[in-house]
Structures are given as C-alpha cells and as structure tokens.
Design an enzyme around this catalytic site. Structure first.
Site, PDB file in Angstrom:
ATOM      1  N   HIS A 128       0.840  -1.220   0.000  1.00  0.00           N
ATOM      2  CA  HIS A 128       0.000   0.000   0.000  1.00  0.00           C
ATOM      3  C   HIS A 128       0.870   1.263   0.000  1.00  0.00           C
ATOM      4  CE1 HIS A 128      -3.227  -2.761   0.579  1.00  0.00           C
ATOM      5  NE2 HIS A 128      -2.895  -3.050   1.811  1.00  0.00           N
ATOM      6  N   ASP A 157      -4.747  -8.514  -3.170  1.00  0.00           N
ATOM      7  CA  ASP A 157      -5.054  -8.253  -1.763  1.00  0.00           C
ATOM      8  C   ASP A 157      -6.310  -8.962  -1.259  1.00  0.00           C
ATOM      9  OD1 ASP A 157      -5.207  -7.232   0.772  1.00  0.00           O
ATOM     10  OD2 ASP A 157      -5.113  -5.131   0.221  1.00  0.00           O
TER      11      ASP A 157
HETATM   12  C1  NGQ Z   1      -5.382  -7.837   6.208  1.00  0.00           C
HETATM   13  N1  NGQ Z   1      -6.034  -6.044   4.737  1.00  0.00           N
HETATM   14  O1  NGQ Z   1      -4.442  -8.225   6.903  1.00  0.00           O
HETATM   15  O2  NGQ Z   1      -6.128  -8.618   5.619  1.00  0.00           O
HETATM   16  C2  NGQ Z   1      -5.605  -6.362   6.071  1.00  0.00           C
HETATM   17  C3  NGQ Z   1      -6.623  -5.902   7.062  1.00  0.00           C
HETATM   18  C4  NGQ Z   1      -5.283  -4.948   8.965  1.00  0.00           C
HETATM   19  C5  NGQ Z   1      -5.719  -4.864   4.212  1.00  0.00           C
HETATM   20  N2  NGQ Z   1      -4.993  -4.056   4.921  1.00  0.00           N
HETATM   21  C6  NGQ Z   1      -6.181  -6.047   8.483  1.00  0.00           C
HETATM   22  N3  NGQ Z   1      -6.138  -4.530   3.028  1.00  0.00           N
HETATM   23  O3  NGQ Z   1      -4.651  -4.267   8.165  1.00  0.00           O
HETATM   24  O4  NGQ Z   1      -5.210  -4.806  10.176  1.00  0.00           O
HETATM   25 ZN    ZN Z   2      -3.157  -7.063   2.819  1.00  0.00          ZN
END
Ligand code: NGQ
Ligand code: ZN
Length: 455
Positions: A271, A322
């Site tokens: 990101h 993602d």
């Molecule tokens: C994840 N996803 O680990 O799946 C994360 C969400 C977080 C994204 N950041 C959870 N898109 O970042 O705490």
């Molecule tokens: Zn992620």
C-alpha cells in the site's frame, strides 16, 4: 522435460519481436531465439505473448466473502475498520479444506487474468478457537496444496502478528488465529518451508503484518532472523494508522520502518498509500518495491497513492489483488492509472515515453512483481521461469492493435478477457481462456461455500 514454443509475436526485454522460439527445461527458459522459422517440433503459439506477472499481495481466504460487505452498518459510518470486523468474523469460520478450495479458485482466477505467481500474505495460522494445529503450518499446507493443483508460482509469506495496535496494545478475539511469539513464528516458518519445498518453484519469505501488529524490537529481530528472502509489510494504508504512528513514535510509518530496519530491494511495502515526499524518496533510494492493490484500496476507501511522484523518483512497484474482492491483472493496472487521472485531472500519468501508459505499467508490474516474489521472473529470458501469457490477437478488443497498443487495449479497453493460454513454469495451466482444472476447482469451491454458510 524439454519443450519448444514458437511465438508469433512476443514482448522480450529488448522489446516486441516476431518469430520467437522459447525452449524451456524443468520450468525455466533455456533458450530464446528471434526471427526463426518454426519446425515440426515447435508448438506454435499464435497471438501476442507477454511475460506472466507476479501478484505481489493476496489474502486468498478473503475471496470467500467477496461481495458480502457492501451494506452500510446501522447508523454508524462504514469504513476500513468496520470491514475488518466483518473480515475477522469470516476468518474464524475457515478450516484447512475450506482454505484449500478458496485459494484454488482465487489462483485459477489469477492465472486466467495473467498472473503466473502469487505472494500469499498468510496469517490465519491457528484453529478457530486460537489453539494450535498439530502441524503449526497446517493452514499454510492448504495454500501449498492449492498451488500444486493450480500450478501458480507460490511465494508463501507466513505472517508475524503479535499486537492489536501501536504501543503493544493486546490483540482481540478476532485476531486469535493469527498470533504467535517470535519463537513460535520461527517454528511456523520452518514447518511452512517444508511444505513449500514440495512445490516446484515454491518460495518462502516472511511478513511482519504491520507496524500496528509488530513491536519495534520484534521487527528488528524478525529482520535479523528471516531477512534474507522476501520481506513484506502492510504500511500507511489508512490515515488513522499514520496518525497513530505519529502519536506513538513521532514519525510517519515509512520513516519509522526505515529508521528501525535496513529496507532493501527484497522488501515489499504493501500500500504505502499515505507517504510524503521524503518517504517517496527514501523508498526509491532503498530500491524497495511498493505493493499497490488498487482494486482493494478503492474498495476499502484507503486513499490514492502518489504513483506519479513515485515513478518520477525512479521507484519500483508491482500490483496485488489483496482482498481478492475481484481478481484481474488488467483492472488493477487500469485503476492505478485512472486514480492518478482523477486526482490530477489529466491523462497518461504513468507513461514513460516512448513507452505507452499500458506498457510502462505492465513493465513495472512484471519487474516489481518478480522482485517481490523473489523469483527472477517477469521477463521472457534465459534463466527466468517459463511464465508466459498468450493474448488472443483476434479478440475484438485487440484486433488491429500493434506493439504497446496491444497492452493498452487489454488494460484500458477490453471488457472480456483476451488471455487465451498461460504457461506457469512451463506447465500449460490455461487453455482457450479457461484454467485446465477449473471444473474441479469450482466444484470444490461451491462445496466449501456451502459448508461455511452452515457454520
Ligand atoms: C489484512 N487487509 O491483513 O487482511 C488487512 C486488514 C489490517 C488490508 N490491509 C487487516 N487490506 O490491516 O489490520
Ligand atoms: Zn493485505
């Protein structure tokens, strides 16, 4: 096993070439000849062949709840953090055989869209109640089995996750399947590596989840123990994360990361949406790959990455699917460029002339994806994995397009899917636009969704 392919037209590192013979042995390109005449022992590939691209960021299990979070919660505003609660609820329902089925469908969709490898950022490690499986890498093994079935090149990234926020905040109920200490994590990595070793072309790396979930001393220790291969981290995705990082450390996230550990070309910063000019310059100087996930970043309301500035600084990037809410290589690239157009009210933001916009982004995604996966792919060249994507030159969206315009048409102007055939490590995995195991993979996916719905 040796195979010879005659490509009518192909994108080589030196540019577009006609009449190319690619010889591959044991999954790797052994020879590339240009301007040859096909012989009876060549398999003839019509259309336009481009290198396969590495998908540098996936949480495969999230494919299983795609489309189920598009309702606003009662009264409250809806955002990344409310989505995350729903994601945690779904994560608690997934057993190993479910993950295998869901990951296989996601990988089939990746291959059919032109991704030939994937970096799986894998953090659902334990049983739903938080207890350990007998094999600490039981869930990792499910992802490996999916990759064996689909043929995708897998870079498995076991995730280290220890805290619920900056300052070592405790983790919550929804995170209990993810959490380990450093020694438990090292055992997990070792067990996962043993599974990956069964996979042709399989690789292992590590992923400290984020600066929120990993304390400074843990990050330093992880880099010391496991910093030789690919290292991926989520960073600066949400403005709240930037604010919390500033409050806790006095530094912005990318600055903070780079102050703590030596970030080099084997790092993927996933990101990096909210970065200032200094951070952009530091990322470029480090040679780290920025892992952009435009479809998910738009879906979750993250913000717009300064891609124009990053490219101008000489920065590297690749793309990832993602959350897998929708899996498409060309659509990731299209949204990446369009986000910059919308921001700047201008066109062709990510072009480095004389290359077209589509070609510039494709080259970056191929190079950055290969770097992030640790595999030396992303190019049709001797020594690289034989990862090839044949586009149907007769597809209505591509017909009459030549050179870079083929990539532009695929990325910006094709509603259907012009990907016709795909080879991953020399294995033909997509034929006539469909993965060769799609029927079985879909059947297992339907059964898994039915099981999960009953829980
Ligand atoms: C994840 N996803 O680990 O799946 C994360 C969400 C977080 C994204 N950041 C959870 N898109 O970042 O705490
Ligand atoms: Zn992620």
């Amino acid at each position: 096993m040796s195979d010879r392919l005659f490509l009518e037209r192909a994108l080589l590192p030196e540019g577009w070439r006609d009449a190319v013979r690619v010889v591959h042995v044991d999954g790797a390109v052994a020879d590339v000849e240009v301007g040859v005449t096909p012989t009876a022992s060549d398999e003839r590939v019509s259309g336009v062949v481009v290198p396969g691209v590495g998908n540098l960021h996936s949480h495969a299990f999230q494919r299983g709840f795609a489309g189920l979070t598009e309702r606003r919660g009662e009264g409250a505003s809806d955002h990344f953090w409310t989505w995350r609660e729903e994601m945690y609820r779904f994560a608690r329902t997934i057993l190993p055989e479910d993950l295998e089925a869901i990951a296989a469908l996601a990988q089939v969709e990746m291959l059919e869209s032109g991704f030939t490898g994937v970096a799986e950022f894998h953090y659902v490690h334990h049983r739903p109640d938080g207890g350990g499986f007998d094999d600490p890498a039981e869930m990792s093994a499910a992802v490996v089995r999916a990759a064996l079935a689909t043929g995708i090149g897998l870079t498995l990234l076991p995730v280290f996750y220890a805290h619920g926020g900056f300052g070592g905040r405790p983790t919550g109920e929804g995170q209990r399947r993810f959490v380990t200490d450093l020694d438990g994590f090292s055992r997990l990595v070792e067990a996962a590596a043993a599974h990956v070793a069964r996979l042709p072309g399989g690789r292992i790396g590590v992923a400290p989840h984020s600066l929120r979930a990993v304390a400074a001393e843990e990050l330093v220790e992880l880099a010391a123990r496991h910093g030789d291969g690919p290292v991926h981290i989520h960073i600066a995705e949400q403005t709240a994360e930037v604010e919390d990082c500033l409050a806790a450390t006095g530094r912005r996230p990318v600055d903070r990361l780079m102050d703590l550990v030596e970030v080099g070309p084997n790092w993927c910063l996933v990101h990096a949406t909210h970065v200032d000019a200094t951070e952009v310059a530091r990322i470029a100087a480090a040679g780290a790959v920025v892992g952009l996930c435009p479809i998910t970043e738009a879906d979750l309301g993250d913000g717009i990455f300064p891609a124009v500035e990053h490219l101008a600084a000489g920065g590297r990037f690749g793309v990832g699917s993602d959350s897998n809410v929708l899996i498409s290589l060309p659509q990731e690239l299209r949204l990446l460029e369009q986000s910059q157009r919308l921001r700047d009210r201008a066109r062709n933001r990510l072009a480095l002339p004389p290359r077209s916009t589509g070609r510039t982004m494709f080259d970056s995604a191929a190079e950055g994806g290969a770097g992030a996966l640790g595999g030396g792919g992303g190019r049709i060249a001797v020594g690289a994995p034989a990862d090839l994507v044949a586009l149907d030159a007769e597809h209505p969206a591509l017909v009459g397009r030549v050179g870079d315009a083929v990539l532009d048409a695929w990325i910006f102007a094709a509603a259907g899917n012009p990907v016709r055939d795909v080879w991953a490590r020399g294995r033909r995995v997509v034929a006539d636009g469909r993965h060769v195991a799609r029927v079985e993979v879909e059947a297992a996916w339907r059964a898994a969704l039915a099981r999960i719905a009953k829980r």
